[in-house]
Design an enzyme around this catalytic site. Structure first.
Site, PDB file in Angstrom:
ATOM      1  N   TYR A 173     -48.538  95.064  41.863  1.00  0.00           N
ATOM      2  CA  TYR A 173     -47.870  95.779  42.956  1.00  0.00           C
ATOM      3  C   TYR A 173     -48.461  97.147  43.277  1.00  0.00           C
ATOM      4  CZ  TYR A 173     -45.415  97.867  38.927  1.00  0.00           C
ATOM      5  OH  TYR A 173     -45.128  98.486  37.741  1.00  0.00           O
TER       6      TYR A 173
ATOM      7  N   ARG B 146     -47.135 107.635  36.109  1.00  0.00           N
ATOM      8  CA  ARG B 146     -47.085 106.639  35.025  1.00  0.00           C
ATOM      9  C   ARG B 146     -48.383 105.842  35.076  1.00  0.00           C
ATOM     10  NH1 ARG B 146     -43.734 101.824  36.587  1.00  0.00           N
ATOM     11  NH2 ARG B 146     -45.778 100.881  36.689  1.00  0.00           N
TER      12      ARG B 146
ATOM     13  N   HIS C 174     -44.740  99.803  33.490  1.00  0.00           N
ATOM     14  CA  HIS C 174     -43.375 100.305  33.265  1.00  0.00           C
ATOM     15  C   HIS C 174     -42.992 100.120  31.794  1.00  0.00           C
ATOM     16  CE1 HIS C 174     -39.117 100.984  33.640  1.00  0.00           C
ATOM     17  NE2 HIS C 174     -38.878  99.769  33.180  1.00  0.00           N
TER      18      HIS C 174
HETATM   19  C1  LIG Z   1     -27.999 100.985  35.369  1.00  0.00           C
HETATM   20  C2  LIG Z   1     -29.321 100.266  35.272  1.00  0.00           C
HETATM   21  N1  LIG Z   1     -29.809  99.626  36.351  1.00  0.00           N
HETATM   22  C3  LIG Z   1     -31.006  99.000  36.278  1.00  0.00           C
HETATM   23  C4  LIG Z   1     -31.720  98.997  35.106  1.00  0.00           C
HETATM   24  C5  LIG Z   1     -33.068  98.301  35.043  1.00  0.00           C
HETATM   25  N2  LIG Z   1     -34.164  99.310  35.035  1.00  0.00           N
HETATM   26  C6  LIG Z   1     -34.765  99.647  33.890  1.00  0.00           C
HETATM   27  S1  LIG Z   1     -35.933 100.830  34.123  1.00  0.00           S
HETATM   28  C7  LIG Z   1     -35.630 100.897  35.788  1.00  0.00           C
HETATM   29  C8  LIG Z   1     -36.420 101.825  36.673  1.00  0.00           C
HETATM   30  C9  LIG Z   1     -36.230 103.270  36.335  1.00  0.00           C
HETATM   31  O1  LIG Z   1     -37.143 104.060  37.036  1.00  0.00           O
HETATM   32  P1  LIG Z   1     -37.182 105.626  36.871  1.00  0.00           P
HETATM   33  O2  LIG Z   1     -35.810 106.178  36.884  1.00  0.00           O
HETATM   34  O3  LIG Z   1     -38.139 106.156  37.858  1.00  0.00           O
HETATM   35  O4  LIG Z   1     -37.737 105.836  35.381  1.00  0.00           O
HETATM   36  P2  LIG Z   1     -39.155 105.411  34.765  1.00  0.00           P
HETATM   37  O5  LIG Z   1     -38.967 104.049  34.174  1.00  0.00           O
HETATM   38  O6  LIG Z   1     -40.160 105.436  35.836  1.00  0.00           O
HETATM   39  O7  LIG Z   1     -39.425 106.398  33.682  1.00  0.00           O
HETATM   40  C10 LIG Z   1     -34.636  99.987  36.133  1.00  0.00           C
HETATM   41  C11 LIG Z   1     -34.157  99.770  37.502  1.00  0.00           C
HETATM   42  C12 LIG Z   1     -31.164  99.672  33.992  1.00  0.00           C
HETATM   43  N3  LIG Z   1     -31.806  99.747  32.823  1.00  0.00           N
HETATM   44  N4  LIG Z   1     -29.979 100.327  34.096  1.00  0.00           N
END
Ligand SMILES: Cc1ncc(C[n+]2csc(CCOP(=O)(O)OP(=O)(O)O)c2C)c(N)n1
Ligand SMILES: [Mg+2]
Length: 399
Positions: free
Chosen positions: A298, A285, A289
């Site tokens: 970070y 990425r 985010h």
């Molecule tokens: C069930 C839930 N827990 C926490 C969140 C908050 N949250 C949004 S994105 C994220 C990280 C996701 O990371 P990843 O699965 O690696 O996907 P990426 O964003 O890197 O594509 C979190 C913890 C959420 N949206 N849903």
């Protein structure tokens, strides 16, 4: 024959042997996170021969690679324009896909229209290639719609914000179409962080038990917001799936040709009754985010530079250039196509009619019911309190 396993941990080596399946790349023998990946085009553009996967992309000559490059360039432009629109106050939020173009294009271009896609929030490149209008990609992020497209028109489920929930929907849908005797397949996208969620693990249990035709496509972009993947899993993410009885492959997610080959293999397995496959597309990425995040707080800037050298577009440009298949007029055509889509995106965003407050009731249930109608009535009366007084009425006519 796969080379002997590397690494000092005999327990891990035993696991590795049980992981070995026909879809798995023969070089994927180690357990370290930097173990070899399926790669067909190196970062410098050189083509790598692969006896197992080359036959799956035999039809991809220079013209087809140019098309894949164009797709990646267009979605990169969509992403840049949407990011700019958010910075200009036109969108509430945007989740950039910068750096993940090859993972999205290589996988979505392996699908046929009747296959069904269950995305997360980051698959805007996938959505565009499924046929979603560029301006519709923005609707959810402008607060304009709960779902910006008709899922059954483009065979793409709505944007999913709940991490990993879409994998359960994919498993259920896959079980359903298999029961109907279809040879369509299902693909679900999620991130490295999502593999730690219960939903994704439960989805793998169901998909494996019922041999559902599902491709679990994990974009390991190395971060789950500010949590690095090294904290997320002590083994390569792809190693989690075989514990559920699902064969997995680790592929260079910045190599569009390798992603296409791996996804085609997984889809073929799904269509022919072979059940689910897990693909870990190792990518990065390159942006934040979301536009609400500041990754400089970070992560090390050097890491970004390392990945810039593995950019998914530059390697195809290098490959095609070496073959004399990246002429100036092709570059100009791609730039024009990207600019045209970006202009449509911008105009469509700014000209988008605002939703009406009562629209919020339209898609809560398939059919209206008394309770919902009651709530709608309450809300209508509440809104009426803010209505402009009409000329000539007791309240507003005024003597
Ligand atoms: C069930 C839930 N827990 C926490 C969140 C908050 N949250 C949004 S994105 C994220 C990280 C996701 O990371 P990843 O699965 O690696 O996907 P990426 O964003 O890197 O594509 C979190 C913890 C959420 N949206 N849903
Ligand atoms: Mg991630």
């Amino acid at each position: 024959m796969a080379p002997p396993p590397q690494g000092p941990d005999p327990g891990r080596m035993r696991i590795k042997v049980s992981l070995h399946t026909p879809v798995r790349h023969p070089e994927n023998s180690g357990t370290a996170p930097d173990e070899p990946l399926l790669q067909l085009i190196r970062p410098d553009g050189e083509r790598v021969a692969d006896a197992l996967y080359d036959p799956l992309v035999q039809d991809i000559g220079h013209a087809a690679l140019q098309d894949l490059y164009e797709d990646m360039a267009v979605i990169r432009r969509i992403d840049a324009e949407a990011t700019a629109l958010q910075r200009q106050g036109q969108l509430g939020l945007w989740p950039p896909l910068l750096g993940q173009e090859a993972s999205q294009i290589g996988s979505v271009r392996a699908l046929r229209p009747s296959d069904f896609v269950f995305p997360s929030y980051r698959e805007n490149g996938v959505a565009y290639c499924r046929g979603v209008a560029p301006e519709d990609l923005l609707k959810v992020w402008r607060g304009n719609a709960g779902c910006a497209w008709d899922p059954f028109e483009v065979n793409l489920a709505p944007t999913q914000i709940i991490i990993g929930a879409q994998s359960l929907h994919a498993a259920g849908y896959g079980m359903g179409i298999a029961a109907e005797g279809s040879d369509d397949a299902v693909i679900t996208y999620f991130g490295d962080g999502a593999t730690s969620q219960g939903d994704v693990n439960e989805a793998m249990v169901f998909a494996a038990s019922f041999q559902a035709p599902v491709v679990f496509f994990c974009q390991n972009n190395h971060w789950a917001i500010s949590e690095p993947v090294g904290v997320q899993a002590r083994v390569p993410i792809a190693h989690r799936a075989p514990g559920f009885g699902i064969p997995s492959i680790r592929v260079d997610g910045n190599d569009v040709l390798a992603v296409l080959a791996a996804t085609r293999a997984a889809l073929e397995r799904a269509r022919t009754g072979g059940g689910p496959t897990f693909i870990e597309a190792v990518t990065y990425r390159m942006g934040p985010h979301t536009t609400a995040d500041d990754p400089t707080r970070y992560r090390d800037a050097n890491e970004l530079e390392d990945w810039r050298a593995r950019d998914p577009l530059s390697r195809i440009e290098a490959h095609l250039t070496a073959a004399g298949a990246f002429p100036e007029d092709f570059r100009a055509r791609v730039e024009q196509a990207a600019d045209d889509v970006a202009a449509r995106l911008r105009a469509g965003c700014i000209g988008m009619p605002d939703p009406q407050p009562l629209d919020v009731f339209a898609h809560v249930y398939a059919e209206p019911h008394t309770w919902l109608k009651g709530q709608q009535g309450d809300y209508e009366r509440y809104l009426a309190m803010f209505a402009e007084p009409q000329a000539g009425t007791a309240a507003g006519g005024g003597a």
